[in-house]
Design a protein around this motif. Structure first.
Motif, PDB file in Angstrom:
ATOM      1  N   ARG A  36       0.888  -1.231   0.089  1.00  0.00           N
ATOM      2  CA  ARG A  36       0.209   0.037   0.006  1.00  0.00           C
ATOM      3  C   ARG A  36       0.805   0.633  -0.384  1.00  0.00           C
ATOM      4  O   ARG A  36       2.496   1.283   0.888  1.00  0.00           O
ATOM      5  N   SER A  37       0.261   1.981  -0.243  1.00  0.00           N
ATOM      6  CA  SER A  37       0.868   3.566  -0.927  1.00  0.00           C
ATOM      7  C   SER A  37       0.299   4.628   0.449  1.00  0.00           C
ATOM      8  O   SER A  37       1.719   5.745   0.512  1.00  0.00           O
ATOM      9  N   ASP A  38       0.451   4.340   1.291  1.00  0.00           N
ATOM     10  CA  ASP A  38      -0.130   5.247   1.881  1.00  0.00           C
ATOM     11  C   ASP A  38       0.293   4.981   3.200  1.00  0.00           C
ATOM     12  O   ASP A  38      -0.306   3.876   4.196  1.00  0.00           O
ATOM     13  N   PRO A  39       1.273   5.599   4.274  1.00  0.00           N
ATOM     14  CA  PRO A  39       1.693   5.899   4.870  1.00  0.00           C
ATOM     15  C   PRO A  39       0.335   5.717   6.140  1.00  0.00           C
ATOM     16  O   PRO A  39       0.919   4.975   7.029  1.00  0.00           O
ATOM     17  N   SER A  40      -0.993   5.475   6.078  1.00  0.00           N
ATOM     18  CA  SER A  40      -1.034   5.711   7.286  1.00  0.00           C
ATOM     19  C   SER A  40      -2.834   4.531   6.847  1.00  0.00           C
ATOM     20  O   SER A  40      -3.267   4.685   7.493  1.00  0.00           O
ATOM     21  N   ALA A  41      -2.139   3.429   5.632  1.00  0.00           N
ATOM     22  CA  ALA A  41      -3.246   1.998   5.904  1.00  0.00           C
ATOM     23  C   ALA A  41      -3.067   1.954   6.729  1.00  0.00           C
ATOM     24  O   ALA A  41      -2.373   1.277   7.899  1.00  0.00           O
ATOM     25  N   HIS A  42      -4.357   1.110   7.346  1.00  0.00           N
ATOM     26  CA  HIS A  42      -3.598   0.208   8.168  1.00  0.00           C
ATOM     27  C   HIS A  42      -5.115  -1.304   8.149  1.00  0.00           C
ATOM     28  O   HIS A  42      -5.862  -1.066   7.515  1.00  0.00           O
ATOM     29  N   LYS A  43      -4.648  -1.755   9.485  1.00  0.00           N
ATOM     30  CA  LYS A  43      -5.942  -3.642   9.349  1.00  0.00           C
ATOM     31  C   LYS A  43      -7.086  -2.945   9.851  1.00  0.00           C
ATOM     32  O   LYS A  43      -7.529  -2.180  10.689  1.00  0.00           O
ATOM     33  N   ILE A  44      -8.446  -3.467   8.901  1.00  0.00           N
ATOM     34  CA  ILE A  44      -9.349  -3.100   9.572  1.00  0.00           C
ATOM     35  C   ILE A  44     -10.296  -3.874  10.254  1.00  0.00           C
ATOM     36  O   ILE A  44     -10.625  -3.910  11.458  1.00  0.00           O
ATOM     37  N   LEU A  45     -10.173  -5.498  10.573  1.00  0.00           N
ATOM     38  CA  LEU A  45     -10.365  -7.011  11.480  1.00  0.00           C
ATOM     39  C   LEU A  45      -9.407  -7.191  11.917  1.00  0.00           C
ATOM     40  O   LEU A  45      -7.935  -7.037  11.722  1.00  0.00           O
ATOM     41  N   CYS A  46      -9.774  -5.966  13.486  1.00  0.00           N
ATOM     42  CA  CYS A  46      -8.904  -6.569  14.859  1.00  0.00           C
ATOM     43  C   CYS A  46      -9.659  -6.702  15.799  1.00  0.00           C
ATOM     44  O   CYS A  46     -10.348  -6.268  15.888  1.00  0.00           O
ATOM     45  N   THR A  47      -8.847  -7.321  17.204  1.00  0.00           N
ATOM     46  CA  THR A  47      -9.559  -7.439  17.983  1.00  0.00           C
ATOM     47  C   THR A  47      -8.894  -5.902  18.853  1.00  0.00           C
ATOM     48  O   THR A  47     -10.443  -5.982  19.868  1.00  0.00           O
ATOM     49  N   HIS A  48      -7.891  -5.427  18.885  1.00  0.00           N
ATOM     50  CA  HIS A  48      -7.980  -4.154  18.461  1.00  0.00           C
ATOM     51  C   HIS A  48      -7.583  -4.344  20.563  1.00  0.00           C
ATOM     52  O   HIS A  48      -7.332  -3.415  21.285  1.00  0.00           O
ATOM     53  N   TYR A  49      -6.968  -5.570  21.292  1.00  0.00           N
ATOM     54  CA  TYR A  49      -6.360  -6.059  22.011  1.00  0.00           C
ATOM     55  C   TYR A  49      -4.882  -6.593  22.035  1.00  0.00           C
ATOM     56  O   TYR A  49      -4.806  -7.680  21.335  1.00  0.00           O
ATOM     57  N   ILE A  50      -3.669  -5.941  22.612  1.00  0.00           N
ATOM     58  CA  ILE A  50      -2.492  -6.637  22.521  1.00  0.00           C
ATOM     59  C   ILE A  50      -2.119  -6.557  24.001  1.00  0.00           C
ATOM     60  O   ILE A  50      -2.182  -6.360  25.151  1.00  0.00           O
ATOM     61  N   GLN A  51      -2.223  -8.337  23.996  1.00  0.00           N
ATOM     62  CA  GLN A  51      -1.802  -8.840  24.815  1.00  0.00           C
ATOM     63  C   GLN A  51      -0.390  -8.391  25.746  1.00  0.00           C
ATOM     64  O   GLN A  51      -0.136  -8.011  25.052  1.00  0.00           O
ATOM     65  N   ALA A  52      -0.252  -8.639  27.151  1.00  0.00           N
ATOM     66  CA  ALA A  52       0.641  -8.778  28.641  1.00  0.00           C
ATOM     67  C   ALA A  52       1.679  -8.308  27.686  1.00  0.00           C
ATOM     68  O   ALA A  52       2.823  -8.533  27.633  1.00  0.00           O
ATOM     69  N   SER A  53       1.801  -9.970  27.458  1.00  0.00           N
ATOM     70  CA  SER A  53       2.886 -10.979  26.568  1.00  0.00           C
ATOM     71  C   SER A  53       4.164  -9.899  25.474  1.00  0.00           C
ATOM     72  O   SER A  53       5.207 -10.193  25.301  1.00  0.00           O
ATOM     73  N   ALA A  54       3.271  -9.234  24.753  1.00  0.00           N
ATOM     74  CA  ALA A  54       4.255  -8.238  23.755  1.00  0.00           C
ATOM     75  C   ALA A  54       4.780  -6.794  24.687  1.00  0.00           C
ATOM     76  O   ALA A  54       5.542  -6.218  24.024  1.00  0.00           O
ATOM     77  N   TYR A  55       4.714  -6.345  25.658  1.00  0.00           N
ATOM     78  CA  TYR A  55       4.656  -5.227  26.411  1.00  0.00           C
ATOM     79  C   TYR A  55       6.629  -5.272  26.276  1.00  0.00           C
ATOM     80  O   TYR A  55       6.330  -4.060  25.433  1.00  0.00           O
ATOM     81  N   PRO A  56       6.912  -6.206  26.928  1.00  0.00           N
ATOM     82  CA  PRO A  56       8.953  -5.712  26.689  1.00  0.00           C
ATOM     83  C   PRO A  56       9.059  -5.749  24.529  1.00  0.00           C
ATOM     84  O   PRO A  56      10.043  -4.631  24.959  1.00  0.00           O
ATOM     85  N   VAL A  57       8.758  -6.511  23.823  1.00  0.00           N
ATOM     86  CA  VAL A  57       8.956  -5.966  22.371  1.00  0.00           C
ATOM     87  C   VAL A  57       8.134  -4.697  22.100  1.00  0.00           C
ATOM     88  O   VAL A  57       9.670  -3.457  21.229  1.00  0.00           O
ATOM     89  N   MET A  58       6.739  -4.228  22.603  1.00  0.00           N
ATOM     90  CA  MET A  58       6.709  -2.696  22.499  1.00  0.00           C
ATOM     91  C   MET A  58       7.556  -1.802  23.264  1.00  0.00           C
ATOM     92  O   MET A  58       7.928  -0.879  22.050  1.00  0.00           O
TER      93      MET A  58
END
Length: 442
Positions: A36-58
């Motif tokens: 996609r060429s648009d830098p603001s492009a984003h995924k539509i289908l998502c739970t919108h909840y990032i589990q705590a297991s990913a916090y160290p990576v973030m």
């Protein structure tokens, strides 16, 4: 930059951008390709909840800081069951991930990647071929702005989602299982009774639902429904969706809130597990494993799988002198990543895929859910497991089972206890497949 890199990543969303940042932090030259060429492009289908297991990576990529500035919710959840609410204790020191809309997160992580020295973000680049030397992937080819391009690197990473082009071109072995639920969701603003910013997850057996507060006072409300009810939703989507969410136990007053989106969803979302690597290529995120959205593991496993791959392969990709044995060393590193991916995700995904069949709760689920609804310590344990911060073995450790027995006032059946004690459950096909040594095919 030239057309030669240490690593080429196809897919400029959560998994790809995370991998690009982490590789560049370790000195790699990265081509990050996004169709996609648009830098603001984003995924539509998502739970919108990032589990705590990913916090160290973030935290390592700088995304956690950016999400907090954007107002993302430091998340936790309460769970409705037929035994009552499971309410894990939670305070500011508790482990957490974030609840955030993809329209906010995707541009943030893409901007972080583009600003990282060593990352060459190439928007509007579509990969449609892999370059080979013998049976080894050595680059990609495709189109950008109507022109052909070709890039070369020792490793090509597919971070291009559940329908991964890299996976298909590399001939990655896949295992697919049915998801017997479909889902629809919508965004609401000003929804009452969610001001505490705690998500609600409903186990309605076999249907499910979630209400998840996000940034800017917006809440996503999802109906995750058995396919037996598909005709009802096909006949009248608006009416069936509203009837379903209004019927939720202790439901907030949806009619007093403003719905700010159409009803969005999908009728068929199979679970796909692929062998995530071979000679000169690897897969991360949904390209490696597309699990059930109900489990809300997609974003977290996207970031974590990126971290696992970078951890195992960056030394081989950034070595100052490439020796004749460099390809062999890289293959071994990708093999370690395959094994780690299977170890970290396989047992969890096996349980998730089994639950996606919409079967009734089994004995262990009834035992653990009922204990968690009755005891704060077991509620915290339940939530920690759901946040993917412990293994299946830790969740059902002997001392934990003993406390559940005390809380419930009864034990498990002898057959189930023998199963737990003897580890008789067969490993998932997902884990077994990933441990195989599978070569790339054209």
């Amino acid at each position: 930059m030239s057309n030669a890199y240490d690593v080429i990543i196809n897919g400029g969303s959560v998994a790809g951008c995370t991998a690009a940042i982490l590789y560049a932090q370790r000195g790699a030259r990265v081509a990050l390709l996004e169709r996609r060429s648009d830098p603001s492009a984003h995924k539509i289908l998502c739970t919108h909840y990032i589990q705590a297991s990913a916090y160290p990576v973030m935290a390592a990529t700088g995304l956690a800081e950016q999400l907090e500035k954007a107002g993302a919710i430091a998340n936790t959840a309460h769970y409705w069951t037929r035994w009552g609410w499971i309410r894990p204790p939670h305070d500011e020191t508790s482990a957490h991930g974030y609840s955030v809309r993809r329209q906010t997160m995707d541009p943030l992580v893409r901007g972080l990647a583009a600003a990282t020295e060593g990352v060459d973000l190439k928007l509007g680049h579509t990969v449609n071929g892999l370059l080979y030397e013998a049976d080894r992937v050595v680059g990609v080819e495709g189109t950008a702005g109507g022109e052909r391009f070709a890039l070369r690197a020792p490793l090509v990473v597919g971070a291009d989602g559940k329908d991964s082009t890299v996976a298909q071109l590399a001939g990655a072995t896949a295992e697919t299982s049915d998801n017997n639920r479909f889902s629809y969701f919508a965004y609401f603003r000003g929804l009452p009774q969610v001001s505490d910013n705690v998500a609600r997850v409903y186990y309605l057996e076999p249907d499910n639902a979630y209400i998840m507060p996000n940034e800017d006072g917006v809440t996503v409300v999802a109906a995750v429904v058995s396919k037996d009810r598909l005709p009802e939703f096909k006949d009248d989507l608006e009416g069936a969706y509203l009837k379903f969410i209004r019927s939720l136990p202790e439901a907030p007053d949806f009619d007093s809130a403003e719905r700010i989106s159409k009803i969005i969803g999908t009728l068929n979302y199979p679970l796909v597990s692929r062998v995530p690597g071979g000679p000169g290529w690897a897969l991360i995120g949904d390209a490696a494993l597309t699990s059930d959205p109900l489990s809300a593991v997609g974003c977290a496993w996207a970031m974590q799988s990126a971290h696992w791959l970078v951890t195992e392969t960056s030394a081989e990709l950034t070595a100052p002198d490439r020796t004749p044995d460099a390809a062999t060393a890289l293959d071994a590193a990708v093999g370690r990543y395959r094994a780690r991916h299977a170890r970290e995700t396989g047992p969890h995904h096996h349980l998730i895929a089994d639950f996606a069949t919409t079967r009734p709760f089994n004995e262990i689920e009834e035992f653990s859910f009922s204990a968690a609804a009755r005891d704060p310590e077991m509620a915290a344990h339940f939530h920690t497991f759901g946040s993917r911060l412990m293994t299946v073995e830790e969740f059902l450790a002997p001392d934990v089972v003993a406390r559940m027995e005390k809380v419930n006032g009864h034990g498990l059946s002898e057959e189930t206890l023998r199963l737990l004690a003897g580890g008789e459950e067969q490993p998932s096909q997902h884990a077994a497949a990933q441990d195989e040594s599978v070569g790339a095919t054209r």
